[in-house]
Design an enzyme around this catalytic site. Sequence first.
Site, PDB file in Angstrom:
ATOM      1  N   LYS A   1       0.862  -1.182   0.000  1.00 20.06           N
ATOM      2  CA  LYS A   1       0.000   0.000   0.000  1.00 20.06           C
ATOM      3  C   LYS A   1       0.902   1.237   0.000  1.00 20.06           C
ATOM      4  O   LYS A   1       1.952   1.238   0.650  1.00 20.06           O
ATOM      5  CB  LYS A   1      -0.878  -0.020   1.254  1.00 20.06           C
ATOM      6  CG  LYS A   1      -1.942   1.064   1.304  1.00 20.06           C
ATOM      7  CD  LYS A   1      -2.773   0.950   2.582  1.00 20.06           C
ATOM      8  CE  LYS A   1      -3.946   1.918   2.571  1.00 20.06           C
ATOM      9  NZ  LYS A   1      -4.760   1.806   3.821  1.00 20.06           N
TER      10      LYS A   1
ATOM     11  N   SER B   1     -10.078  -0.566   6.911  1.00 14.70           N
ATOM     12  CA  SER B   1      -9.427  -0.339   5.619  1.00 14.70           C
ATOM     13  C   SER B   1      -8.721  -1.550   5.032  1.00 14.70           C
ATOM     14  O   SER B   1      -8.308  -1.515   3.874  1.00 14.70           O
ATOM     15  CB  SER B   1      -8.419   0.813   5.730  1.00 14.70           C
ATOM     16  OG  SER B   1      -9.085   2.047   5.673  1.00 14.70           O
TER      17      SER B   1
ATOM     18  N   SER C   1      -9.762   1.744   2.764  1.00 14.20           N
ATOM     19  CA  SER C   1      -8.846   2.505   1.944  1.00 14.20           C
ATOM     20  C   SER C   1      -7.832   1.646   1.185  1.00 14.20           C
ATOM     21  O   SER C   1      -7.269   2.106   0.186  1.00 14.20           O
ATOM     22  CB  SER C   1      -8.091   3.510   2.816  1.00 14.20           C
ATOM     23  OG  SER C   1      -7.235   2.838   3.711  1.00 14.20           O
TER      24      SER C   1
END
Lengths: 498, 95, 483
Positions: A81, A187, A163
């Site tokens: 990420k 997330s 997210s």
Amino acid sequence: MADLSELLALGIADARDGLRARRFTARELTSAYLAAMDEARALNLYITETPERALADADLADARLQAGHAEAMTGMPIALKDLFCTEGVRTTAASRILGDFMPPYESTVSGKLRAAGAVLLGKANQDEFAMGSSNITSAFGPSINPWRVTGAGVGEALTPGGSSGGSAAAVAAGAAIAATGTDTGGSIRQPAAYCGVVGLKPTYGRCSRWGVIAFASSLDQPGPIARSVEDAAIMLGAMAGHDPKDSTSAAQPVPDFEAALQGGVKGMCVGVPKDYRVDPMPPDVEAAWARGVEMAKAAGAEIVEVSLPMTKPALPTYYIVALAEASANLARYDGVRYGARQEGADLAEMYAATRAEGFGAEVRRRILIGTYVLSAGYYDAYYKKAQRVRALIAQDFSTAFQSVDVLLTPTAPGPAFGLNEKTEDPVAMYLNDVFTVPASLAGLPAMSVPIGLTASGLPLGLQVIGRPFDEASVLRLGRAIEDAAGFDRSPRLLAGGV
Amino acid sequence: MSLDRDTVARIAGLARIRVDADELDGLAGELNAILNWVEALNAVPTDGVEPMIAVGATRAPFRDDVVTEGDQADAVLKNAPDPVPPFFTVPKVIE
Amino acid sequence: MGQVIEGRDGPWEMVIGLETHAQVVSKAKLFSGASAEFGAAPNSHVGFLDAGMPGMLPVVNGVCVEAAVKTGIALNAAINLVSIFDRKNYFYPDLPLGYQISQFSDPIVGKGHLDIETEAGPKRIGITRLHLEQDAGKSLHDQDPLRTFIDLNRAGVGLMEIVSEPDIRSGEEAAAYVAKLREILEDLGVCDGNMEEGSLRCDVNLSLRRPGGPLGTRTEIKNINSIRFIRQAIACEAARQIEILEEGGKILQETRLFDPDIGETRAMRSKEESHDYRYFPDPDLPPLILDQTYVDQIRATMPEMRGDRRRRLERDNIPAANVEIITSSAKSMNYFTDMSENFEDKILASNIMVNEIMPRVFYRNSNPDIERLRPSEANTIINMISSGNISGRQAKEAFEFMWEEGKSAADVVAERGLAQMSDDGAIKALVDQVVAANPDKVAEYRSGKTKLIGFFVGQVMKASQGKANPQAVNALLMARLDA
């Protein structure tokens, strides 16, 4: 050399065995993923791709395999990420404000994965500063969910969730064997559920936050997103561990999570919290949850209904706490020491322009709310109140865990939604996190595991929540459900004009 | 509690985020929607409940008093906008 | 009293509280592993946390915590076993995180007190609290016409903020308070007390009222870096406030700077627009929890405070003038203690300290050159005097050579032939020589003129070129002549 699609079909455990048996090389495996990334480009999964670095990492992995000191993650092509700072590789947090920030340091977790021999494919797309549940707040455009409603066309793209949407979508699309995510209020779990993959948020303190760009410090926790529970267990083992550079890191031994999977769930006491409901509760979600409960029972677990009365206030509590912390965490993005500066006639204008231009609308909104709830005269009414309710939420869980070993709930109140839905009303968007934030506030380990498809062909996930540092039980129940569900994880790809 | 234009402007000032005058009303509306929603918390009785300020570790660990980094001005300044090495710079401040 | 200012239409009383920032003596910063040393090249003592880089996290330096506890104990204050690090939020270019990590609602040290000497006798000044916080970086405004330069070397260095109660009533009391506080910090070794380099600096909160009347509005004068300036700033600000009040004006609650060149305070333009610091507990740092045994251990190993040490030196009958000089700084006191360790004749030691050590090692009081002549070497020399190995005159020479040549005591004594002749055989030979050369004097001595012993001692000493131990000479002569 093995066939490309065969290579891409392997999870971490199988790939590890193949690499060790020299049936294929890390370079071959990595090349297959680089090709798959090309194929999936339309899904906008990566903010920064690092193909050269990937091949160099793969060669190092091959040398290690050759020398016979490979670890479980050696040669595994993964996505990080874009919240994990990577030395010499642009790190953006999906925000304009960081510009071309090139960290001079490596986050502890990505460093551990690198040291274990993992191969970096690139930096995965996400919501800006991890603030979002849909990926639409990314300054680089949203990632697209590789799943779509049965019969839908390209124009009806779905969100991968957020997210960690790019990470989950990359794993689902076969554009990474696994990925790191971070979870603040869901997330990791919510995008995993939307994309039909496994996402594990470890206990707060299990994985170091050092070098991970902060959203809300008391909630943020890195974790793995993978194709199977077994893969998540293996990857967590490589990410976890005490880090003296993070004062909130737990000095807890890291068990062999893969070995812990073997335990089964016979005699395990599974709590089903009756309070995990929205009004109205979508029938698909209700049915999936009931199926999960039956699967647990069939595998030998004992089912107990429990009460978590603080579930409903958890969501507003979460938003107050998270946004207050975020308002301070994001103060460092001021255009002085790094990032994209906007010119201004004086210092005040420079700050105001840099932060207005650099942050997207949702991030600006959240900073303003966070600033407001901490401001003079409102601190007690909002922030302190929220911290008191947070204590009650944590108490709720510890009471429940006196009588049960794990909790089983839906991960999200529905499947993935359209990229353009829910964008008008921020509160409607926040409601996606209703089932995931309570465990975040209490710092508990929680995992989303795919349970099946909705009538319209979209994946749904169930959430398993455990006691602090008992990821092992979470993984075991997750594994039992995974085995029983027999989930077909091949999404109907939207990529490449399919 | 309801936010008006002036409060939004003051908060934006505190947060150092430029908000143009024509955005204030819209933003006030959005922020109010969120604040009205979080006010559900007022219904939760919390008398005598201590605020939760730490989640995992119960106490701050201490680091040893040893110098472990430094002499890295290049790395520290590498990403800086408009640096005059070895300094960062900002538009002139008058104290 | 000197505490009341006669105004145009009646007396005024000053109400003063001080906030003192003391930089903790530590190798590394409060929350990062970068050096806390003063005076390095710009931005060379900067860790990634100190530069506010994304994802960087604080871990508290144990030495800074210990310094706060020590200081709290010395200030007779309550040590809070649980304290909290808070974020104080504001934007400034020398504040890289956009907040300062400080302690707000729950500081590490609570209420205490400090006793000062005033013209009217001793006075107790209340201490409100002491907390740990980060220093900010430095903004340089005069290097470029369009830009302010930022140096983050100071950013994140550990500070103790010590807040007094508003018990101070005059510039003299403020000066006495700061001097006493500095003495304590130096004695503890937790702060070097160097006000010029900014290791110790004060903010003065000052308001005026009619004696016994309600409190007035206060102003804060920031960052005063000498005791003399504190006294001057208070005088200037009090005069300014009185003038406004007597004209019927109102005092604005504001932050001001003191300009010693023109002897005025002026309002600061920056940092003024908002005081809404939005303090909240730093979620990157769990509570700072101390065990009682940890505090007890520190209490048990507290160094001696200067007042106590002064009294101890006086008990050893050391002359008052010497006590005054030796206790003038923590470093000189420590030097004397080390030098005179296990040494009986404290008066002799104090004379050596004052006459030989102070003018050399401590000629620059703020920065003594202890390495050049270490207390252990001085200890060797004074022990040689008391054991009769060298004379006082030889000791004086030894100190000179040690200082100039940087040699050890043993080397200097050996190389310069400073050792006394205490070998009985050699002295005996000289005694025999002198006795043989002066048969008439021997006869006179033996007939009862015993005062002649002085003559014989002198002759033997002369023959030994002053190196013989006079006591040994005396004893051997007596034995020989009385035989």
